[in-house]
Design a protein around this motif. Structure first.
Motif, PDB file in Angstrom:
ATOM      1  N   LEU A 248      -2.268   3.763   3.867  1.00  0.00           N
ATOM      2  CA  LEU A 248      -1.121   3.345   4.175  1.00  0.00           C
ATOM      3  C   LEU A 248      -0.838   1.929   3.502  1.00  0.00           C
ATOM      4  CD1 LEU A 248       1.661   3.027   6.012  1.00  0.00           C
ATOM      5  CD2 LEU A 248       0.212   2.137   7.851  1.00  0.00           C
ATOM      6  N   SER A 249      -1.842   1.001   3.699  1.00  0.00           N
ATOM      7  CA  SER A 249      -1.829  -0.286   3.027  1.00  0.00           C
ATOM      8  C   SER A 249      -1.328  -0.052   1.475  1.00  0.00           C
ATOM      9  CB  SER A 249      -2.981  -1.275   2.987  1.00  0.00           C
ATOM     10  OG  SER A 249      -4.069  -0.444   2.796  1.00  0.00           O
ATOM     11  N   LEU A 250      -2.025   0.772   0.864  1.00  0.00           N
ATOM     12  CA  LEU A 250      -1.823   1.028  -0.728  1.00  0.00           C
ATOM     13  C   LEU A 250      -0.727   1.490  -1.060  1.00  0.00           C
ATOM     14  CD1 LEU A 250      -2.997   0.969  -3.441  1.00  0.00           C
ATOM     15  CD2 LEU A 250      -3.859   3.135  -3.234  1.00  0.00           C
ATOM     16  N   ALA A 251      -0.157   2.439  -0.132  1.00  0.00           N
ATOM     17  CA  ALA A 251       1.274   3.071  -0.293  1.00  0.00           C
ATOM     18  C   ALA A 251       2.437   1.886  -0.278  1.00  0.00           C
ATOM     19  CB  ALA A 251       1.465   4.153   0.571  1.00  0.00           C
ATOM     20  N   MET A 252       2.035   1.140   0.961  1.00  0.00           N
ATOM     21  CA  MET A 252       3.108  -0.220   1.216  1.00  0.00           C
ATOM     22  C   MET A 252       3.153  -0.991  -0.067  1.00  0.00           C
ATOM     23  SD  MET A 252       2.961  -1.133   5.256  1.00  0.00           S
ATOM     24  CE  MET A 252       4.102  -2.371   4.737  1.00  0.00           C
ATOM     25  N   GLY A 253       1.820  -1.373  -0.635  1.00  0.00           N
ATOM     26  CA  GLY A 253       1.797  -2.172  -1.704  1.00  0.00           C
ATOM     27  C   GLY A 253       2.324  -1.642  -3.061  1.00  0.00           C
ATOM     28  N   MET A 254       2.380  -0.349  -3.224  1.00  0.00           N
ATOM     29  CA  MET A 254       2.773   0.250  -4.284  1.00  0.00           C
ATOM     30  C   MET A 254       4.522   0.383  -4.131  1.00  0.00           C
ATOM     31  SD  MET A 254       0.064   3.349  -5.048  1.00  0.00           S
ATOM     32  CE  MET A 254       1.005   3.966  -6.228  1.00  0.00           C
ATOM     33  N   ALA A 255       4.948   0.772  -2.997  1.00  0.00           N
ATOM     34  CA  ALA A 255       6.285   0.663  -2.757  1.00  0.00           C
ATOM     35  C   ALA A 255       6.848  -0.862  -2.893  1.00  0.00           C
ATOM     36  CB  ALA A 255       6.709   0.943  -1.113  1.00  0.00           C
ATOM     37  N   TYR A 256       6.319  -1.923  -2.633  1.00  0.00           N
ATOM     38  CA  TYR A 256       6.771  -3.104  -2.605  1.00  0.00           C
ATOM     39  C   TYR A 256       6.932  -3.698  -4.198  1.00  0.00           C
ATOM     40  CZ  TYR A 256       6.775  -8.425  -2.299  1.00  0.00           C
ATOM     41  OH  TYR A 256       7.016  -9.744  -2.589  1.00  0.00           O
ATOM     42  N   LEU A 257       5.866  -2.907  -5.043  1.00  0.00           N
ATOM     43  CA  LEU A 257       5.783  -3.622  -6.215  1.00  0.00           C
ATOM     44  C   LEU A 257       6.208  -2.327  -7.039  1.00  0.00           C
ATOM     45  CD1 LEU A 257       2.299  -5.007  -6.434  1.00  0.00           C
ATOM     46  CD2 LEU A 257       4.474  -6.254  -6.502  1.00  0.00           C
ATOM     47  N   VAL A 258       7.180  -1.456  -6.665  1.00  0.00           N
ATOM     48  CA  VAL A 258       7.524  -0.270  -7.344  1.00  0.00           C
ATOM     49  C   VAL A 258       6.667   0.500  -8.172  1.00  0.00           C
ATOM     50  CG1 VAL A 258       9.798   0.295  -8.294  1.00  0.00           C
ATOM     51  CG2 VAL A 258       9.683  -1.890  -7.187  1.00  0.00           C
ATOM     52  N   ILE A 259       5.409   0.858  -7.604  1.00  0.00           N
ATOM     53  CA  ILE A 259       4.435   1.568  -8.553  1.00  0.00           C
ATOM     54  C   ILE A 259       4.503   3.019  -7.815  1.00  0.00           C
ATOM     55  CG2 ILE A 259       2.132   1.530  -9.158  1.00  0.00           C
ATOM     56  CD1 ILE A 259       1.833  -1.331  -8.629  1.00  0.00           C
ATOM     57  N   GLU A 260       4.631   3.865  -9.073  1.00  0.00           N
ATOM     58  CA  GLU A 260       4.521   5.227  -8.446  1.00  0.00           C
ATOM     59  C   GLU A 260       3.258   5.822  -8.635  1.00  0.00           C
ATOM     60  OE1 GLU A 260       7.243   7.709 -10.713  1.00  0.00           O
ATOM     61  OE2 GLU A 260       9.126   6.540  -9.956  1.00  0.00           O
ATOM     62  N   ASN A 280      -6.575  -0.091 -10.643  1.00  0.00           N
ATOM     63  CA  ASN A 280      -6.054  -1.371 -11.384  1.00  0.00           C
ATOM     64  C   ASN A 280      -4.656  -1.282 -10.289  1.00  0.00           C
ATOM     65  OD1 ASN A 280      -7.772  -1.950 -13.297  1.00  0.00           O
ATOM     66  ND2 ASN A 280      -6.890  -0.219 -14.459  1.00  0.00           N
ATOM     67  N   PHE A 281      -4.369  -2.353  -9.723  1.00  0.00           N
ATOM     68  CA  PHE A 281      -3.330  -2.736  -8.979  1.00  0.00           C
ATOM     69  C   PHE A 281      -2.422  -3.842  -9.754  1.00  0.00           C
ATOM     70  CE2 PHE A 281      -0.830  -4.211  -5.115  1.00  0.00           C
ATOM     71  CZ  PHE A 281      -0.222  -3.268  -4.607  1.00  0.00           C
ATOM     72  N   VAL A 282      -1.403  -3.568 -10.331  1.00  0.00           N
ATOM     73  CA  VAL A 282      -0.699  -4.390 -11.202  1.00  0.00           C
ATOM     74  C   VAL A 282      -1.667  -5.266 -12.011  1.00  0.00           C
ATOM     75  CG1 VAL A 282       1.199  -6.103 -11.235  1.00  0.00           C
ATOM     76  CG2 VAL A 282       0.861  -4.724  -9.336  1.00  0.00           C
ATOM     77  N   ASP A 283      -1.916  -6.371 -11.717  1.00  0.00           N
ATOM     78  CA  ASP A 283      -2.941  -7.078 -12.837  1.00  0.00           C
ATOM     79  C   ASP A 283      -4.339  -7.475 -11.959  1.00  0.00           C
ATOM     80  OD1 ASP A 283      -1.876  -9.134 -11.075  1.00  0.00           O
ATOM     81  OD2 ASP A 283      -1.521 -10.407 -12.267  1.00  0.00           O
ATOM     82  N   GLN A 284      -4.259  -6.696 -10.945  1.00  0.00           N
ATOM     83  CA  GLN A 284      -5.771  -6.882 -10.044  1.00  0.00           C
ATOM     84  C   GLN A 284      -6.629  -5.750 -10.331  1.00  0.00           C
ATOM     85  OE1 GLN A 284      -6.286  -9.552  -8.467  1.00  0.00           O
ATOM     86  NE2 GLN A 284      -3.878 -10.534  -8.561  1.00  0.00           N
ATOM     87  N   GLN A 285      -7.621  -5.954 -10.373  1.00  0.00           N
ATOM     88  CA  GLN A 285      -8.807  -4.642 -10.215  1.00  0.00           C
ATOM     89  C   GLN A 285      -9.370  -4.872  -8.833  1.00  0.00           C
ATOM     90  OE1 GLN A 285     -11.284  -5.522 -13.659  1.00  0.00           O
ATOM     91  NE2 GLN A 285     -10.094  -4.057 -14.898  1.00  0.00           N
ATOM     92  N   ILE A 286      -9.257  -3.601  -8.176  1.00  0.00           N
ATOM     93  CA  ILE A 286      -9.727  -3.530  -7.062  1.00  0.00           C
ATOM     94  C   ILE A 286     -11.064  -2.753  -6.946  1.00  0.00           C
ATOM     95  CG2 ILE A 286      -9.433  -3.113  -4.580  1.00  0.00           C
ATOM     96  CD1 ILE A 286      -7.655  -5.153  -5.662  1.00  0.00           C
TER      97      ILE A 286
END
Length: 745
Positions: A248-260, A280-286
């Motif tokens: 859920l948290s990853l899906a919300m972050g992707m929706a917020y940053l418009v990442i498919e 890779n989450f935008v410019d972050q490495q998780i």
């Protein structure tokens, strides 16, 4: 036999080493073979406790930074349930909540609640009842209300106002397939699912299709609960039918940053398996663990994010300003809805706030990391630690070992905390802590047992030979009193009963035993009173020494005082012996000071702590010579030199059998301040007589020694010289003759 003796001597040390190595290898093997899949063992539970303690240590607002984005929790709390009724609420009420949030500026709304069943349209239910009652006209009249009461459609329509992220559950049961799943975020190739280590799902419980289709996306809310029931980590993705789905948290972050779709890094875990190491989450490495989980970056105890009651949102009685451009999580803190979790930062922690912490970590880019190699690193640390500790433990005393163990524990904790606070890396601590504690305790026990063994050995070796007070002193510091051979400056004393063979011939064996016991008991006490060590009893002979095992800077004086006390004891003892019908006892005592070899000597069958050397042999010869000179005590030159408070009478310059060098020997008279008044004159006359003797002035020497013979109360010595002069008169002496007399006994 030597091998068996060596094994027996070092059995305790060998056993401790074996146990130490076994503990080390067991803990290292645990981390290499079992720790990855362990959730409930004692070590794992202890690691859970260490993790929670470490997590809360210095936890403040700066430990895990907050994201710049605003995250707000809309809480279906007790107030909401009291005002709006029990859950689930009608979908139109949820639609109103969505519309009010969207109007306030919320850009993403995530639901930590499921809507798995369609809501029945009440108008259609009334139409059905009307037809059953024979009222088709009424059913027809209600047709115009159908759209107004299609609450699922109303809710779905409200989703168009902003980005909506729903939640769903993955199931282990493949027969459970409820609702509609969202689109996956990563498509695996045909051969990847079989090799990939990840949390796998067989079924799902999702939202009704109309809602899921209207939503932006959805994420699973399956928690990752540790073996002790605490929520410390959460999977970011799960595998279902060759596809990866987001939390859920990853899906919300992707929706917020418009990442498919997100870029996921898959690398080998072993020869047969792959793992997700990071995404890779935008410019972050998780970074994730081998099952694609992250440690939840809790900001602190419950309440780190703003909570707004859901009923206030429904009634539009809230301040809209904080919601502008905010990410909103809709969930519950109500006890009755059972979404409260136990976490490292507190129990009864709302599950919706767990998702808020994960979302904050994604947006900010900071997570605690449990690296895949942590167990391998820990195993290497354990092996190194165990071997070093085992090697050096035998070189440390109990106090040093205790300090070393404490220092090691502090070092391990500090090392662990450094990686936690400076690198955000979580390393296992329990096994290292247990190893240090176990080995420290084990080797302390070894030291205790070795000390007891040493004390028993000290007691067994010295118990019969030194005073009990000295034994206590030695036991207090057994390490100072080794049994290995060494050379020391010491003093030895020999005492022998004169004419004991003649005495014993006139007594029965029982009487001889009784006589010797009455003699040895006070004599031994005299030696003990002056810090002496009994070496042995041989028949009627007593051998004692000073200067070992206890250090004694005044060993010559103490030996001399012991000898004087022995003579005093005989003066008291002889009347008692005569009263019992035993003969009177006289003794000869020889004392010598010099270098001697001392140690625990003997064979594997019988050993004793004793002294050896030329200085010892001279002491024995001096005792034999007391009869020759007719005196009770005869001492060597070094003893005389070191007893500066005593007056001595020079006796002779002698050479004993087997030695080339001559030595001066003396008779102790009394402490200088207690010397009887007649002695200075007698000693001066003796010196004149001896000088005449050395000058080979035989007539003059005879006159002087004769005068001494008649004046002195201890004249036997002068008779010896008179006899010697008569034998020397007719001899041709060498030019370098110095008066040395050769004794052949």
């Amino acid at each position: 036999m030597p091998v068996l003796t060596l094994l027996k001597r070092h059995a305790l040390r060998g056993t401790v080493i074996l146990i130490s190595v076994f503990i080390t290898l067991s803990l290292a093997s645990y981390h290499l073979l079992q720790a990855q899949s362990d959730y409930n063992s004692f070590i794992k539970r202890l690691d859970y406790l260490f993790y929670d303690w470490r997590y809360n240590l210095l936890l403040d607002d700066e430990r895990f930074p907050r994201a710049n984005e605003t995250i707000i929790i809309v809480d279906i709390d007790e107030k909401s349930l009291a005002e709006e009724g029990r859950w689930p609420w009608p979908r139109d009420k949820i639609a109103l909540l969505v519309e009010n949030l969207a109007a306030a500026g919320a850009v993403v709304i995530g639901f930590d609640i499921l809507m798995t069943e369609p809501q029945i349209n009440p108008t259609r239910s009334l139409q059905q009842q009307a037809r059953l009652k024979g009222r088709p006209d009424l059913a027809e009249q209600l047709e115009g209300f159908i759209l107004a009461t299609e609450y699922d459609a109303i809710l779905a329509k409200s989703f168009s106002r902003t980005d909506i992220v729903l939640s769903f559950l993955f199931q282990d049961d493949a027969t459970i397939k409820v609702g509609q799943l969202p689109e996956p975020i990563y498509q695996l190739t045909a051969d990847q699912p079989a090799r990939l280590i990840a949390i796998r799902a067989n079924g799902f419980t999702a939202n009704v299709p109309i809602l899921q289709q209207a939503a932006t996306s959805a994420g699973f809310i399956v928690p990752s609960i540790d073996g002790d029931g605490v929520l410390r980590s959460a999977p970011m993705v799960q595998l279902y039918q060759q596809q990866l789905y987001p939390s859920l948290s990853l899906a919300m972050g992707m929706a917020y940053l418009v990442i498919e779709q997100t870029d996921i890094n898959i690398r080998p875990f072993s020869t047969d398996y792959d793992m997700i190491s990071k995404f890779n989450f935008v410019d972050q490495q998780i970074y994730t663990d081998f099952k694609a989980r992250v440690l939840v970056p809790y900001l602190g105890p419950r309440g780190q994010f703003p909570y707004v009651s859901a009923s206030d949102i429904v009634h539009n009685s809230f301040d809209p300003e904080p919601f502008d451009n905010a990410l909103v999580l809709v969930g519950t803190s109500s006890v009755g809805l059972a979404d409260l979790r136990s976490t490292p930062v507190g129990t009864q922690y709302p599950g919706v706030e767990v998702h808020a912490n994960l979302l904050n970590g994604l947006l900010q880019g900071t997570f605690p990391v449990e690296i895949v190699e942590s167990n391998t690193i820990t195993a290497l640390i354990l092996l190194l630690l165990g071997l070093i500790f085992t090697y050096y433990s035998s070189r440390l005393g109990p106090f040093q070992l205790t300090l070393a163990t404490i220092a090691l524990l502090i070092g391990l904790v500090s090392f662990n905390l450094y990686f936690w606070f400076e690198q955000n890396i979580s390393l296992p601590l329990a096994s290292s802590f247990l190893l240090a504690l176990a080995l420290g305790t084990l080797h302390l026990l070894e030291g205790f047992l070795s000390e007891r063994k040493a004390k028993r050995h000290v007691t067994s070796v010295f118990g019969q030979y030194v005073p009990s007070a000295h034994i206590s002193h030695m036991l207090a510091e057994p390490a100072r009193y080794g049994f290995a051979g060494e050379t020391r400056q010491m003093t030895v004393l020999f005492s022998d009963i004169r004419f004991f063979t003649t005495i014993s011939e006139n007594l029965t064996a029982t009487q001889v035993k009784d006589l010797l016991n009455r003699y040895f008991t006070p004599i031994t006490e005299a030696i003990f009173n002056h810090q002496g060590t009994i070496d042995k009893y041989v028949g009627d002979m007593v051998m004692a020494f000073w200067g070992a095992p206890l250090d004694d800077a005044q060993h010559p004086l103490h030996a001399l005082e012991s000898a004087i006390e022995m003579l005093t004891i005989l003066d008291r003892l002889n009347p008692q012996l005569l009263a019992l019908g035993y003969p009177e006892i006289r003794v000869g005592i020889g004392i010598n000071t010099g270098p001697m070899d001392v140690g625990d000597m003997g064979s594997s069958f019988r050993r004793a702590y004793t002294v050896l050397g030329d200085s010892v042999n001279l002491g024995s010869r001096l005792e034999n010579l007391t009869k020759f000179y007719g005196i009770d005590i005869l001492v060597g030159p070094e003893t005389q030199k070191q007893c500066s408070t005593w007056a001595f009478r020079f006796i002779d310059k002698i050479q004993v059998r087997g030695k080339n060098d001559s030595v001066d020997v003396y008779e102790p008279l009394a402490p200088i301040d207690q010397l009887p008044s007649h002695w200075p004159a007698e000693l001066a006359l003796f010196d004149r007589a001896y000088q005449a003797y050395l000058a080979q002035e035989w007539d003059r020497a005879t006159i002087l020694f004769t005068e001494l013979l008649f004046q002195s109360t201890q004249a036997a010595l002068y008779g010896v010289y008179l006899q010697r002069i008569e034998s020397l008169r007719d001899q041709l002496l060498p030019p370098d003759w110095d008066g040395t007399f050769l004794h052949t006994i």
